[in-house]
Write a protein that holds these residues in place. Structure first.
Motif, PDB file in Angstrom:
ATOM      1  N   PRO A  28       0.820  -1.211   0.000  1.00 41.05           N
ATOM      2  CA  PRO A  28       0.000   0.000   0.000  1.00 41.05           C
ATOM      3  C   PRO A  28       0.858   1.267   0.000  1.00 41.05           C
ATOM      4  N   GLN A  29       0.329   2.292  -0.631  1.00 43.31           N
ATOM      5  CA  GLN A  29       1.006   3.589  -0.667  1.00 43.31           C
ATOM      6  C   GLN A  29      -0.011   4.693  -0.435  1.00 43.31           C
ATOM      7  N   ALA A  30       0.459   5.795   0.105  1.00 39.60           N
ATOM      8  CA  ALA A  30      -0.371   6.982   0.283  1.00 39.60           C
ATOM      9  C   ALA A  30       0.532   8.198   0.136  1.00 39.60           C
ATOM     10  N   GLY A  31      -0.026   9.288  -0.348  1.00 40.40           N
ATOM     11  CA  GLY A  31       0.785  10.491  -0.502  1.00 40.40           C
ATOM     12  C   GLY A  31       0.067  11.548  -1.296  1.00 40.40           C
ATOM     13  N   THR A  32       0.816  12.430  -1.899  1.00 43.81           N
ATOM     14  CA  THR A  32       0.257  13.534  -2.679  1.00 43.81           C
ATOM     15  C   THR A  32       0.961  13.630  -4.020  1.00 43.81           C
ATOM     16  N   ILE A  33       0.228  14.164  -4.968  1.00 42.02           N
ATOM     17  CA  ILE A  33       0.768  14.439  -6.296  1.00 42.02           C
ATOM     18  C   ILE A  33       0.467  15.900  -6.579  1.00 42.02           C
ATOM     19  N   GLY A  34       1.491  16.739  -6.618  1.00 43.07           N
ATOM     20  CA  GLY A  34       1.280  18.171  -6.797  1.00 43.07           C
ATOM     21  C   GLY A  34       1.029  18.531  -8.249  1.00 43.07           C
ATOM     22  N   PRO A  35       0.703  19.785  -8.530  1.00 49.27           N
ATOM     23  CA  PRO A  35       0.590  20.231  -9.919  1.00 49.27           C
ATOM     24  C   PRO A  35       1.870  19.880 -10.681  1.00 49.27           C
ATOM     25  N   ARG A  36       1.702  19.468 -11.921  1.00 44.85           N
ATOM     26  CA  ARG A  36       2.815  18.953 -12.726  1.00 44.85           C
ATOM     27  C   ARG A  36       2.850  19.637 -14.081  1.00 44.85           C
ATOM     28  N   PRO A  37       3.925  19.476 -14.830  1.00 45.27           N
ATOM     29  CA  PRO A  37       3.987  20.055 -16.172  1.00 45.27           C
ATOM     30  C   PRO A  37       3.200  19.268 -17.205  1.00 45.27           C
ATOM     31  N   ASP A  38       2.782  18.028 -16.859  1.00 42.35           N
ATOM     32  CA  ASP A  38       2.051  17.224 -17.836  1.00 42.35           C
ATOM     33  C   ASP A  38       0.798  16.618 -17.204  1.00 42.35           C
ATOM     34  N   HIS A  39      -0.129  16.193 -18.076  1.00 42.90           N
ATOM     35  CA  HIS A  39      -1.307  15.456 -17.635  1.00 42.90           C
ATOM     36  C   HIS A  39      -0.917  13.988 -17.496  1.00 42.90           C
ATOM     37  N   VAL A  40      -1.562  13.288 -16.563  1.00 43.35           N
ATOM     38  CA  VAL A  40      -1.265  11.874 -16.357  1.00 43.35           C
ATOM     39  C   VAL A  40      -2.580  11.095 -16.307  1.00 43.35           C
ATOM     40  N   VAL A  41      -2.696  10.100 -17.175  1.00 42.41           N
ATOM     41  CA  VAL A  41      -3.817   9.162 -17.122  1.00 42.41           C
ATOM     42  C   VAL A  41      -3.313   7.902 -16.438  1.00 42.41           C
ATOM     43  N   PHE A  42      -4.000   7.450 -15.390  1.00 40.04           N
ATOM     44  CA  PHE A  42      -3.565   6.212 -14.746  1.00 40.04           C
ATOM     45  C   PHE A  42      -4.669   5.175 -14.782  1.00 40.04           C
ATOM     46  N   VAL A  43      -4.236   3.905 -14.890  1.00 40.38           N
ATOM     47  CA  VAL A  43      -5.159   2.774 -14.902  1.00 40.38           C
ATOM     48  C   VAL A  43      -4.592   1.710 -13.973  1.00 40.38           C
ATOM     49  N   LEU A  44      -5.387   1.284 -12.996  1.00 39.51           N
ATOM     50  CA  LEU A  44      -4.960   0.230 -12.075  1.00 39.51           C
ATOM     51  C   LEU A  44      -5.144  -1.141 -12.724  1.00 39.51           C
ATOM     52  N   ALA A  45      -4.197  -2.036 -12.458  1.00 41.06           N
ATOM     53  CA  ALA A  45      -4.350  -3.423 -12.894  1.00 41.06           C
ATOM     54  C   ALA A  45      -5.000  -4.261 -11.798  1.00 41.06           C
ATOM     55  N   ASP A  46      -4.896  -3.799 -10.549  1.00 40.63           N
ATOM     56  CA  ASP A  46      -5.501  -4.507  -9.421  1.00 40.63           C
ATOM     57  C   ASP A  46      -5.743  -3.510  -8.291  1.00 40.63           C
ATOM     58  N   GLY A  47      -6.348  -3.985  -7.212  1.00 37.08           N
ATOM     59  CA  GLY A  47      -6.533  -3.142  -6.043  1.00 37.08           C
ATOM     60  C   GLY A  47      -7.479  -1.979  -6.256  1.00 37.08           C
ATOM     61  N   ARG A  48      -7.406  -1.026  -5.334  1.00 37.61           N
ATOM     62  CA  ARG A  48      -8.262   0.151  -5.396  1.00 37.61           C
ATOM     63  C   ARG A  48      -7.471   1.376  -4.954  1.00 37.61           C
ATOM     64  N   THR A  49      -7.926   2.535  -5.369  1.00 35.36           N
ATOM     65  CA  THR A  49      -7.315   3.801  -4.978  1.00 35.36           C
ATOM     66  C   THR A  49      -8.397   4.786  -4.564  1.00 35.36           C
ATOM     67  N   CYS A  50      -8.159   5.492  -3.475  1.00 29.73           N
ATOM     68  CA  CYS A  50      -8.987   6.640  -3.107  1.00 29.73           C
ATOM     69  C   CYS A  50      -8.231   7.876  -3.562  1.00 29.73           C
ATOM     70  N   LEU A  51      -8.844   8.638  -4.467  1.00 29.64           N
ATOM     71  CA  LEU A  51      -8.205   9.822  -5.053  1.00 29.64           C
ATOM     72  C   LEU A  51      -8.997  11.060  -4.652  1.00 29.64           C
ATOM     73  N   THR A  52      -8.297  12.078  -4.140  1.00 27.68           N
ATOM     74  CA  THR A  52      -8.959  13.318  -3.713  1.00 27.68           C
ATOM     75  C   THR A  52      -8.272  14.507  -4.371  1.00 27.68           C
ATOM     76  N   TYR A  75      -3.453  16.370  -6.037  1.00 29.46           N
ATOM     77  CA  TYR A  75      -4.267  15.239  -5.588  1.00 29.46           C
ATOM     78  C   TYR A  75      -3.610  14.554  -4.393  1.00 29.46           C
ATOM     79  N   ALA A  76      -4.445  13.980  -3.531  1.00 29.76           N
ATOM     80  CA  ALA A  76      -3.991  13.059  -2.490  1.00 29.76           C
ATOM     81  C   ALA A  76      -4.474  11.674  -2.890  1.00 29.76           C
ATOM     82  N   PHE A  77      -3.685  10.646  -2.565  1.00 30.54           N
ATOM     83  CA  PHE A  77      -4.077   9.292  -2.936  1.00 30.54           C
ATOM     84  C   PHE A  77      -3.766   8.321  -1.812  1.00 30.54           C
ATOM     85  N   ASP A  78      -4.525   7.250  -1.798  1.00 29.51           N
ATOM     86  CA  ASP A  78      -4.308   6.148  -0.862  1.00 29.51           C
ATOM     87  C   ASP A  78      -4.671   4.886  -1.634  1.00 29.51           C
TER      88      ASP A  78
END
Length: 271
Positions: A28-52, A75-78
């Motif tokens: 498991p991981q948790a943390g933050t992703i700040g504003p970035r120079p690029d857009h990011v599309v993510f797709v999980l292969a397993d598990g779940r994510t709470c994105l805020t 964003y914050a993620f868990d």
């Protein structure tokens, strides 16, 4: 990106326009992703994510649901996922010139995400291939950007801001020689993005809107009661109507009379 202390491995490849990262982590991981120079599309292969998002919006994300991390948003993620795909896209590839867009997340059961998922399965190895021909990579980047734009829509506030910018540009430069590319650049959109925006919000193309604004300017000038001799031809040409027959037909359709009839009603004399 900050997270709890966890090891991870990833494969990456691509260029400055479109790149891909395949990530595997051991827990498991948790943390933050700040504003970035690029857009990011993510797709999980397993598990779940709470994105805020930084505006408080929250999503529970499961495997196979692509999500857009818009460049200007924090964003914050868990997550307990152990495998995921991250697709990085430069804002310019999605029609952003200066200010990166904010995108809306698709619903969990939205069938419109399938073309993007299919594309990722098809092109992952090619994106990661360091020996891919430059021309092929350019075409591949554009293909990916096109599918991403068809999957994610810009937020309402972002769309309204860009539409107002495009409209203001048209009105400010209506007497100049304009192309779709000029209006798109002013709105910081791709030409396709601009076309879609005008059709969805105004039910016209950008060039049709430009023509209507020019017709209004002609009509205003023809109904002016300022003195002097004028010609319909000169006024039409000033507002960039070069084919007088098509101009007259468009004018009649919009105002219910010919340009010369309008001029006569204003009491002015045509030279």
């Amino acid at each position: 990106m900050t997270s709890s202390e966890q090891s991870f491995d990833y494969r990456s490849g691509g260029d400055e326009h479109v790149s891909l990262r395949l990530i595997r982590t051991d827990g498991p991981q948790a943390g933050t992703i700040g504003p970035r120079p690029d857009h990011v599309v993510f797709v999980l292969a397993d598990g779940r994510t709470c994105l805020t998002a930084d505006d408080g919006s929250t999503w529970e994300v499961g495997p196979g649901r692509p999500m857009m991390l818009s460049a200007p948003v924090a964003y914050a993620f868990d997550t307990d996922a152990t495998a995921m795909t991250l697709l990085h896209i430069a804002p310019a590839m999605l029609g952003d010139a200066e200010e990166p867009s904010e995108f809306v997340q698709p619903d969990a059961d939205d069938p419109g995400v399938e073309p993007l998922l299919t594309l990722l399965r098809e092109v992952t190895d090619r994106i990661l291939d360091p020996d891919l021909d430059a021309a092929e990579r350019t075409a591949l980047d554009q293909r990916v950007a096109t599918v991403v734009l068809s999957t994610f829509t810009r937020s309402r506030s972002d769309v309204e801001h860009r539409l107002r910018r495009a409209i203001r540009f048209v009105h400010d430069h209506v007497a100049e020689e304009l192309e779709v590319a000029d209006i798109a650049a002013a709105a910081e959109l791709s030409e396709r993005g601009l076309q879609d925006l005008f059709r969805r919000r105004l039910a016209v193309t950008p060039m049709r809107y430009l023509r209507e604004v020019r017709l209004d300017r002609v009509h205003l000038e023809l109904t002016s009661r300022r003195g002097g001799i004028v010609t319909v031809r000169d006024i039409a040409r000033h507002w960039r109507f070069t084919h007088l027959g098509r101009f007259a037909a468009s004018y009649r359709q919009r105002f219910g009379e010919s340009p010369r009839d309008t001029l006569r009603r204003s009491g002015r004399t045509e030279g």
